[in-house]
Design an enzyme around this catalytic site. Sequence first.
Site, PDB file in Angstrom:
ATOM      1  N   THR A  42       0.843  -1.187   0.000  1.00  0.00           N
ATOM      2  CA  THR A  42       0.000   0.000   0.000  1.00  0.00           C
ATOM      3  C   THR A  42       0.880   1.239   0.000  1.00  0.00           C
ATOM      4  OG1 THR A  42      -2.025   0.941   0.951  1.00  0.00           O
ATOM      5  CG2 THR A  42      -0.271   0.379   2.506  1.00  0.00           C
ATOM      6  N   CYS A  47      -2.752   8.539   6.156  1.00  0.00           N
ATOM      7  CA  CYS A  47      -3.371   7.301   6.626  1.00  0.00           C
ATOM      8  C   CYS A  47      -2.352   6.427   7.354  1.00  0.00           C
ATOM      9  CB  CYS A  47      -3.946   6.511   5.453  1.00  0.00           C
ATOM     10  SG  CYS A  47      -5.415   7.229   4.704  1.00  0.00           S
ATOM     11  N   HIS A  64      -5.720  -0.281   5.994  1.00  0.00           N
ATOM     12  CA  HIS A  64      -5.296   1.061   5.555  1.00  0.00           C
ATOM     13  C   HIS A  64      -6.457   1.983   5.894  1.00  0.00           C
ATOM     14  CE1 HIS A  64      -3.536   3.675   2.053  1.00  0.00           C
ATOM     15  NE2 HIS A  64      -4.207   4.430   2.908  1.00  0.00           N
TER      16      HIS A  64
END
Length: 201
Positions: A42, A47, A64
Amino acid sequence: MNGNTERQFATNVYYDRTFDCDAAKILPGEFYYTGQDMLIVTVLGSCVAACIRDRVTGLGGMNHFMLPDGGDPASPVSASMRYGTFAMEVLINELLKAGARRENLEAKVFGGGAVLRGFTAMNVGERNAAFVMNYLKTEQIRVVAEDLNDIYPRKVYFFPRTGKVLVKKLMQTQNDTVAKRELDYASRLKVEPVAGEIDLF
């Protein structure tokens, strides 16, 4: 759109030539877990991603997520915190259902960068980072590695079978796509309800 955005199982699975294995790419609001010898990847800005695995079986996964803007970050029952709690509970519960044992779980956490300037009075990345550390401490899941805060987006490669994680810090000039993706995700969070309660077992 519905309240399930917060727990969407990632469907972007592909073959990664660099690492010579199957890989799953997760986007904001998604998670993925596997018992296979594969990679989960990711890209994070503000985040946070928690990589959680059973250190005995190698069963592991990644989420996430972002706490939406607003609410009292100090309040354990604020609507904002419920998003993070939900994202963590979904991943942990799926791992336990797949055969992981709670006492064998360990975590590595990443993200929370200050890449969305002016997004909140208190940096949303710092709130995300503080939340994930507090959550894992409360749940007594040992954090064995972390790379939180700072000003850079990160690309995270997690190999659940071995627990290995590679983190690549991205330069600010590569930041636009990450920031746009997270702002879009944040705007969806503001209008979508958090789904129902989940019991940990």
